[in-house]
Write a protein that holds these residues in place. Structure first.
Motif, mmCIF file in Angstrom:
data_model
loop_
_atom_site.group_PDB
_atom_site.id
_atom_site.type_symbol
_atom_site.label_atom_id
_atom_site.label_comp_id
_atom_site.label_asym_id
_atom_site.label_seq_id
_atom_site.Cartn_x
_atom_site.Cartn_y
_atom_site.Cartn_z
ATOM 1 N N GLU A 41 57.478 13.183 7.390
ATOM 2 C CA GLU A 41 56.391 12.242 7.610
ATOM 3 C C GLU A 41 55.091 12.722 6.970
ATOM 4 N N LYS A 90 51.163 12.095 7.607
ATOM 5 C CA LYS A 90 50.268 11.543 8.620
ATOM 6 C C LYS A 90 48.809 11.748 8.225
ATOM 7 N N GLU A 111 49.421 16.201 16.331
ATOM 8 C CA GLU A 111 49.991 15.096 15.558
ATOM 9 C C GLU A 111 50.594 15.549 14.234
ATOM 10 N N HIS A 112 50.481 16.856 13.908
ATOM 11 C CA HIS A 112 51.028 17.403 12.660
ATOM 12 C C HIS A 112 50.465 16.654 11.446
ATOM 13 N N LEU A 113 49.153 16.536 11.422
ATOM 14 C CA LEU A 113 48.488 15.798 10.353
ATOM 15 C C LEU A 113 48.497 16.583 9.052
ATOM 16 N N ALA A 135 55.570 2.284 6.852
ATOM 17 C CA ALA A 135 54.274 2.840 7.258
ATOM 18 C C ALA A 135 53.677 2.011 8.397
ATOM 19 N N ALA A 165 50.388 2.202 11.726
ATOM 20 C CA ALA A 165 49.235 2.910 12.304
ATOM 21 C C ALA A 165 49.209 2.680 13.803
ATOM 22 N N ILE A 213 45.928 6.951 13.675
ATOM 23 C CA ILE A 213 46.925 7.767 12.984
ATOM 24 C C ILE A 213 47.765 6.865 12.092
ATOM 25 N N THR A 230 50.969 6.729 9.825
ATOM 26 C CA THR A 230 52.219 7.465 9.624
ATOM 27 C C THR A 230 53.028 6.811 8.517
ATOM 28 N N PRO A 232 56.608 7.382 7.116
ATOM 29 C CA PRO A 232 57.848 8.151 7.350
ATOM 30 C C PRO A 232 58.449 8.745 6.092
#
Length: 392
Positions: free
Chosen positions: A2, A4, A29-31, A220, A222, A236, A238, A240
């Motif tokens: 992903e 992000k 959130e692993h941005l 995609a 949000a 956020i 995202t 994928p």
């Protein structure tokens, strides 16, 4: 994997609480990219605060366009994305974002619109210029537009369209973008978090994309998260399929070669029957062997976690032996755990040595902080950014 991207109007990043909230959002959130809006930072503080919020990330700010109060700071993980600033103004920053793995590109416009309708007209003009540059490329707009698009986006509702709303709608129609937020908070701004009698809520923040973005990143979406300590909800985005997974080369941890199971695993893997050219058979056997060697590497779990766990167990059982020195079973268990702890420490050191590749490293000298800095430096150094021919 992903991809992000987040935006958050934090309404002042001068306090350590809000800085920590940004750090927590990035980690949780692993941005790979985050824009912090309405920072209220001064020229002399923007560097220290941004370095704290983003850590080892790279970042930019538009403090030069608003030196009395920085409007936005954008940070990104250089190991996942490359970012080039195409246009920067007081209310918007346009970036070209390229993924490191598969080099897919898209334009991102991060927006923090002015409260004044007359000032926002400059933003609408800038965004239309962004559209002309994007043309047939994926383009997404994220941030705080400081005006609602429709009447029902106000908690109290309304019976007519204001002049500011009409101008915003005209801009969205010209840009040919649509909202891709499918879940999360309906209203992204609250007038007051502390006043229980306040019922004024609006949707001021948005994530919008053009048709080319939706075609390329069909999955995609949000989401708007809870406000927490700001009056705005963080968004956020995202994607994928934003980071395409690529198989890694054949590698295994050197320390596994010292294990009793290593030779039997290799022998079993090499007995695999493969028909074809000699080199093809070698490649197929290595590919099959890779999975079994990874299982051997993770047979006892994570090497580093195992050291910590065994150290704790060793401390506890040695304390028990001290309290009961004549218990032979406890002593036997203590000896066994001690041997396991020594092996785990040795394995850990071999892993670190291989990762850092320092031949002069002294045994037992882990230097954890130094190790991590060297690892990151080597990783960035070995990355190929671009290749040019004789004509440039």
């Amino acid at each position: 994997m992903e991809l992000k991207i987040a935006t958050w109007n934090i309404r002042g990043a001068n306090t350590i609480d809000k800085q920590n909230e940004v750090r927590n959002l990035i980690q949780k959130e692993h941005l790979c990219m985050c824009a912090v809006l309405e920072t209220h930072l001064k020229t002399k503080t923007v560097t220290d605060v941004s370095n704290y919020m983003f850590g080892n990330w790279e970042w930019i700010s538009n403090v030069d366009y608003s030196p009395s109060s920085c409007r936005m700071v954008i940070g990104w993980d250089p190991n996942k994305v490359r970012v080039m600033v195409v246009h920067m103004a007081k209310q918007v920053t346009r970036c070209l974002v390229e993924t490191v793995v598969d080099r897919s590109k898209m334009f991102c416009s991060f927006v923090y619109a002015n409260n004044n309708g007359n000032e926002r007209r400059m933003l609408w003009s800038d965004l239309y210029g962004h559209k002309l540059i994007s043309r047939s490329h994926p383009w997404v707009l994220l941030g705080d537009f400081n005006v609602i698009l429709k009447v029902h986006e106000h908690s109290a509702g309304g019976s007519y369209m204001t002049k500011d709303m009409i101008e915003f709608q005209d801009c969205v129609n010209k840009l040919e973008v649509e909202d891709i937020c499918k879940s999360g908070f309906q209203f992204t701004w609250t007038k007051s978090l502390k006043n229980p009698n306040c019922d004024v809520l609006k949707k001021l923040d948005r994530v919008m994309a053009n048709e080319d973005f939706i075609k390329q990143f069909g999955s995609a979406h949000a989401v708007f998260l809870p406000y927490l300590i700001s009056d705005h909800s963080p968004s956020i985005l995202t994607i994928p399929e934003g980071l395409v997974f690529k198989p890694k080369a054949f590698r295994f941890m050197n320390y596994t070669a010292d294990k009793d199971d290593f030779i039997p695993v290799v022998e079993k893997g090499w007995q695999l029957e493969v028909i074809g050219h000699h080199m093809y058979r070698v490649v197929r056997k290595l590919k099959a062997l890779k999975k079994n060697l990874n299982k051997l590497n993770w047979k006892n779990g994570n090497v580093f976690s195992r050291v910590v766990d065994l150290k704790e167990k060793l401390s506890q059982i040695q304390a028990s032996v001290d309290s009961n020195p004549f218990n032979k079973e406890l002593k036997a268990d203590a000896v066994k755990i001690l041997e396991e702890y020594k092996v785990a420490c040795s394995d850990e050191l071999k892993v670190l040595k291989k990762k850092v590749r320092l031949k002069w490293l002294m045994d037992g000298d882990k230097n954890s902080k130094y190790f991590h800095s060297v690892l990151k430096a080597r990783k960035n150094k070995s990355r190929v950014e671009s290749i040019c021919n004789d004509q440039g």
